[in-house]
Design a protein around this motif. Sequence first.
Motif, PDB file in Angstrom:
ATOM      1  N   ASP A   1       1.013  -1.420  -0.065  1.00 56.08           N
ATOM      2  CA  ASP A   1      -0.114   0.187  -0.062  1.00 56.08           C
ATOM      3  C   ASP A   1       0.751   1.211   0.061  1.00 56.08           C
ATOM      4  O   ASP A   1       0.721   2.151  -0.845  1.00 56.08           O
ATOM      5  CB  ASP A   1      -0.808   0.011   1.084  1.00 56.08           C
ATOM      6  CG  ASP A   1      -1.844   1.164   1.435  1.00 56.08           C
ATOM      7  OD1 ASP A   1      -2.513   1.687   0.628  1.00 56.08           O
ATOM      8  OD2 ASP A   1      -1.263   1.990   2.407  1.00 56.08           O
ATOM      9  N   PHE A   2       1.943   1.294   0.828  1.00 57.15           N
ATOM     10  CA  PHE A   2       3.097   2.289   0.857  1.00 57.15           C
ATOM     11  C   PHE A   2       3.746   2.504  -0.429  1.00 57.15           C
ATOM     12  O   PHE A   2       3.691   3.498  -1.119  1.00 57.15           O
ATOM     13  CB  PHE A   2       3.884   2.076   1.799  1.00 57.15           C
ATOM     14  CG  PHE A   2       4.962   2.977   1.967  1.00 57.15           C
ATOM     15  CD1 PHE A   2       5.160   4.486   2.013  1.00 57.15           C
ATOM     16  CD2 PHE A   2       6.216   2.310   1.459  1.00 57.15           C
ATOM     17  CE1 PHE A   2       6.270   5.093   1.645  1.00 57.15           C
ATOM     18  CE2 PHE A   2       7.471   2.907   1.291  1.00 57.15           C
ATOM     19  CZ  PHE A   2       7.458   4.330   1.379  1.00 57.15           C
ATOM     20  N   ALA A   3       4.016   1.377  -0.920  1.00 53.59           N
ATOM     21  CA  ALA A   3       4.880   1.531  -2.175  1.00 53.59           C
ATOM     22  C   ALA A   3       4.162   1.888  -3.411  1.00 53.59           C
ATOM     23  O   ALA A   3       4.661   2.773  -4.274  1.00 53.59           O
ATOM     24  CB  ALA A   3       5.517   0.011  -2.388  1.00 53.59           C
ATOM     25  N   ALA A   4       2.926   1.679  -3.498  1.00 56.42           N
ATOM     26  CA  ALA A   4       2.034   2.004  -4.630  1.00 56.42           C
ATOM     27  C   ALA A   4       1.900   3.511  -4.754  1.00 56.42           C
ATOM     28  O   ALA A   4       1.822   3.962  -5.753  1.00 56.42           O
ATOM     29  CB  ALA A   4       0.551   1.050  -4.599  1.00 56.42           C
ATOM     30  N   ASP A   5       1.709   4.014  -3.602  1.00 59.57           N
ATOM     31  CA  ASP A   5       1.408   5.421  -3.553  1.00 59.57           C
ATOM     32  C   ASP A   5       2.522   6.116  -3.585  1.00 59.57           C
ATOM     33  O   ASP A   5       2.450   7.305  -3.803  1.00 59.57           O
ATOM     34  CB  ASP A   5       0.762   5.857  -2.104  1.00 59.57           C
ATOM     35  CG  ASP A   5      -0.104   6.836  -2.263  1.00 59.57           C
ATOM     36  OD1 ASP A   5      -0.873   7.153  -3.046  1.00 59.57           O
ATOM     37  OD2 ASP A   5      -0.279   7.755  -1.264  1.00 59.57           O
ATOM     38  N   SER A   6       3.862   5.702  -3.255  1.00 67.19           N
ATOM     39  CA  SER A   6       4.936   6.469  -3.208  1.00 67.19           C
ATOM     40  C   SER A   6       5.581   6.879  -4.688  1.00 67.19           C
ATOM     41  O   SER A   6       6.245   8.061  -4.720  1.00 67.19           O
ATOM     42  CB  SER A   6       6.124   5.644  -2.607  1.00 67.19           C
ATOM     43  OG  SER A   6       6.406   4.472  -3.480  1.00 67.19           O
ATOM     44  N   ILE A   7       5.036   6.173  -5.584  1.00 67.02           N
ATOM     45  CA  ILE A   7       5.364   6.595  -7.164  1.00 67.02           C
ATOM     46  C   ILE A   7       4.714   8.013  -7.490  1.00 67.02           C
ATOM     47  O   ILE A   7       5.120   8.522  -8.361  1.00 67.02           O
ATOM     48  CB  ILE A   7       4.840   5.581  -8.076  1.00 67.02           C
ATOM     49  CG1 ILE A   7       3.450   5.426  -8.008  1.00 67.02           C
ATOM     50  CG2 ILE A   7       5.468   4.094  -7.445  1.00 67.02           C
ATOM     51  CD1 ILE A   7       2.726   4.403  -9.013  1.00 67.02           C
ATOM     52  N   LYS A   8       3.943   8.614  -6.650  1.00 65.89           N
ATOM     53  CA  LYS A   8       3.029   9.662  -6.975  1.00 65.89           C
ATOM     54  C   LYS A   8       3.999  10.902  -6.747  1.00 65.89           C
ATOM     55  O   LYS A   8       3.870  11.953  -7.325  1.00 65.89           O
ATOM     56  CB  LYS A   8       1.912  10.109  -6.299  1.00 65.89           C
ATOM     57  CG  LYS A   8       0.788   8.890  -6.648  1.00 65.89           C
ATOM     58  CD  LYS A   8      -0.606   9.093  -5.944  1.00 65.89           C
ATOM     59  CE  LYS A   8      -1.556   7.957  -6.211  1.00 65.89           C
ATOM     60  NZ  LYS A   8      -2.927   8.060  -5.265  1.00 65.89           N
ATOM     61  N   THR A   9       4.724  10.864  -5.852  1.00 66.98           N
ATOM     62  CA  THR A   9       5.916  11.952  -5.410  1.00 66.98           C
ATOM     63  C   THR A   9       7.270  11.600  -5.556  1.00 66.98           C
ATOM     64  O   THR A   9       8.118  12.646  -5.466  1.00 66.98           O
ATOM     65  CB  THR A   9       5.577  12.621  -3.819  1.00 66.98           C
ATOM     66  OG1 THR A   9       5.696  11.279  -2.986  1.00 66.98           O
ATOM     67  CG2 THR A   9       4.128  12.988  -3.961  1.00 66.98           C
ATOM     68  N   ASN A  10       7.601  10.381  -5.267  1.00 61.98           N
ATOM     69  CA  ASN A  10       9.008  10.039  -5.511  1.00 61.98           C
ATOM     70  C   ASN A  10       9.533   9.554  -6.841  1.00 61.98           C
ATOM     71  O   ASN A  10       9.174   8.434  -7.500  1.00 61.98           O
ATOM     72  CB  ASN A  10       9.432   8.793  -4.673  1.00 61.98           C
ATOM     73  CG  ASN A  10      10.842   8.494  -4.491  1.00 61.98           C
ATOM     74  OD1 ASN A  10      11.595   8.171  -5.015  1.00 61.98           O
ATOM     75  ND2 ASN A  10      11.231   8.870  -3.016  1.00 61.98           N
ATOM     76  N   PRO A  11      10.270  10.334  -7.683  1.00 63.80           N
ATOM     77  CA  PRO A  11      10.861   9.950  -9.001  1.00 63.80           C
ATOM     78  C   PRO A  11      11.510   8.553  -9.107  1.00 63.80           C
ATOM     79  O   PRO A  11      11.396   7.884 -10.216  1.00 63.80           O
ATOM     80  CB  PRO A  11      11.372  11.086  -9.673  1.00 63.80           C
ATOM     81  CG  PRO A  11      12.043  11.849  -8.193  1.00 63.80           C
ATOM     82  CD  PRO A  11      10.950  11.649  -7.270  1.00 63.80           C
ATOM     83  N   TRP A  12      12.489   8.306  -8.011  1.00 62.90           N
ATOM     84  CA  TRP A  12      13.091   7.108  -7.922  1.00 62.90           C
ATOM     85  C   TRP A  12      12.308   5.953  -8.158  1.00 62.90           C
ATOM     86  O   TRP A  12      12.280   5.015  -8.876  1.00 62.90           O
ATOM     87  CB  TRP A  12      13.875   7.082  -6.993  1.00 62.90           C
ATOM     88  CG  TRP A  12      14.481   5.557  -6.751  1.00 62.90           C
ATOM     89  CD1 TRP A  12      15.457   4.896  -7.244  1.00 62.90           C
ATOM     90  CD2 TRP A  12      13.986   4.729  -5.551  1.00 62.90           C
ATOM     91  NE1 TRP A  12      15.490   3.761  -6.844  1.00 62.90           N
ATOM     92  CE2 TRP A  12      14.759   3.404  -5.782  1.00 62.90           C
ATOM     93  CE3 TRP A  12      12.945   4.624  -4.629  1.00 62.90           C
ATOM     94  CZ2 TRP A  12      14.513   2.585  -4.929  1.00 62.90           C
ATOM     95  CZ3 TRP A  12      12.688   3.705  -3.807  1.00 62.90           C
ATOM     96  CH2 TRP A  12      13.531   2.581  -3.925  1.00 62.90           C
ATOM     97  N   ALA A  13      11.135   6.039  -7.177  1.00 64.48           N
ATOM     98  CA  ALA A  13      10.105   4.954  -7.165  1.00 64.48           C
ATOM     99  C   ALA A  13       9.199   4.858  -8.274  1.00 64.48           C
ATOM    100  O   ALA A  13       8.878   3.600  -8.856  1.00 64.48           O
ATOM    101  CB  ALA A  13       9.200   5.174  -6.046  1.00 64.48           C
ATOM    102  N   ALA A  14       8.872   5.950  -8.867  1.00 67.74           N
ATOM    103  CA  ALA A  14       8.077   6.080 -10.174  1.00 67.74           C
ATOM    104  C   ALA A  14       8.999   5.350 -11.439  1.00 67.74           C
ATOM    105  O   ALA A  14       8.420   4.495 -12.120  1.00 67.74           O
ATOM    106  CB  ALA A  14       7.546   7.327 -10.509  1.00 67.74           C
ATOM    107  N   ASP A  15      10.212   5.498 -11.347  1.00 62.78           N
ATOM    108  CA  ASP A  15      11.013   4.806 -12.410  1.00 62.78           C
ATOM    109  C   ASP A  15      11.239   3.594 -12.342  1.00 62.78           C
ATOM    110  O   ASP A  15      10.911   2.878 -13.147  1.00 62.78           O
ATOM    111  CB  ASP A  15      12.454   5.616 -12.439  1.00 62.78           C
ATOM    112  CG  ASP A  15      13.413   5.079 -13.550  1.00 62.78           C
ATOM    113  OD1 ASP A  15      13.119   5.255 -14.667  1.00 62.78           O
ATOM    114  OD2 ASP A  15      14.178   4.519 -12.911  1.00 62.78           O
ATOM    115  N   LEU A  16      11.352   3.064 -11.139  1.00 61.71           N
ATOM    116  CA  LEU A  16      11.749   1.631 -10.701  1.00 61.71           C
ATOM    117  C   LEU A  16      10.146   0.877 -11.109  1.00 61.71           C
ATOM    118  O   LEU A  16      10.294  -0.102 -11.664  1.00 61.71           O
ATOM    119  CB  LEU A  16      11.915   1.358  -9.285  1.00 61.71           C
ATOM    120  CG  LEU A  16      12.218  -0.030  -8.945  1.00 61.71           C
ATOM    121  CD1 LEU A  16      13.641  -0.292  -9.542  1.00 61.71           C
ATOM    122  CD2 LEU A  16      12.501  -0.095  -7.551  1.00 61.71           C
TER     123      LEU A  16
END
Length: 425
Positions: A355-370
């Motif tokens: 749940d945390f990881a799925a939402d982190s892509i909205k603000t963290n560009p590293w997470a969105a890229d991964l």
Amino acid sequence: MKSASNPIRNQPIPSCLPEDPPGGVTAGLDWAWNDHAVSIVDHRGRQIDRCTVEHTAAGLRGLLGFLARNNASEVAIERPDGPVVDTLLGAGITIVVISPNQVKNLRRRYGQAGNKDDRFDAYVLADTLRTDRARLRPLIPDQDDTIALRRACRARKDLVNHRVAVCNQLRAHLQAALPAAVGLFTDLDSPISLAFLTRFDTQDKIDWLTPTRLGAWLRKQGYSGRTSSAMLHQKILAAPRGPQDVFADALAGITASYVAVLRTLTEQIRVLEKHIDRQLAAHPDQHIFTSLPRSGRVRAARLLAEIGDCRARFPTPEALICLAGAAPSTRQSGKLRAVTFRWACDKQLRDAVTDFAADSIKTNPWAADLYQRAITRGCDHPHAVRILARAWLTIIWHCWQDHTPYDPAKHHALQVFLTPKTEAA
């Protein structure tokens, strides 16, 4: 502010079992609602004593006396919490948790039938504790404030699931009773939607509405949606008509019951969230999890509660990753090798982390890229989220072990996306 903790939980517990059981005996306890079967096994695997104790204060005192008479200081049990576990820990008994799935498979060690019997399961637990000591670990409990936070977070999750179920039931009911109310507002369980169903609970009352009357009612309710009253009224006219007259009044009573349940659930979820926020603010590890991107308060509390506060439980990031189900399971036999979804894990922990990881892509560009690179490779959304969760768990583990909050400036992989690229000369 530091919350009080149980002094028994502060006593050091070894991270592994001694090579030989103290006193040469091991005990197994098969937990049940009303009574518990207990078995004592000696160093040769022979059952030397057994009993059944009631799930009462007197019964639990009798359990301690029974263990003391047999010189048993280690007990294998199927669950890691509850009054029985608290009683044993309070008496200084070492507890080893063996999951019900493991016990189910272990029964076939002692016979082909594999029948379920509480007294036999107690023996299986005790004998497994005797024979498989090198692979078993004693239970190291969290502090009381962490346990209380975990129970509050899980209670909130249960209420949210219950609200979703009731909302689905209301939607199915309205499809036949009042189709115009379905999809009128974004969320069926939102305050404006519930207020609409309370005021306009039959087709006759909805027919009274005009764009002007609907607009006046929305302004009175403080509606701040972007959809105009004219467009909402057009949705009402386009929807199928519901029943009228006496039948409609009967169905309105059902609608009112669902609305009342949803309002109660929403209010109690809000109360629990305030309670969780207070518990989180008093926890010594709160600064670690609230520093994560888009963690908020409830999401940070869930992560903290499910990971816990006992650092010895996860000596490496891989131990945490595997328990959270973020690492795949590899099976190999001969030339066949399969990498599959990890079913055996802590489901609550996996749900909190993903749940945390799925939402982190909205603000963290590293997470969105991964996440996006995983999607590009052909992974579906849940698989890509688990890949991202695995990477986040490594970061969280280091912050958790060092008692330091997450600092984006020290996240080197993130800096690649935040640092402006210089143009080639």
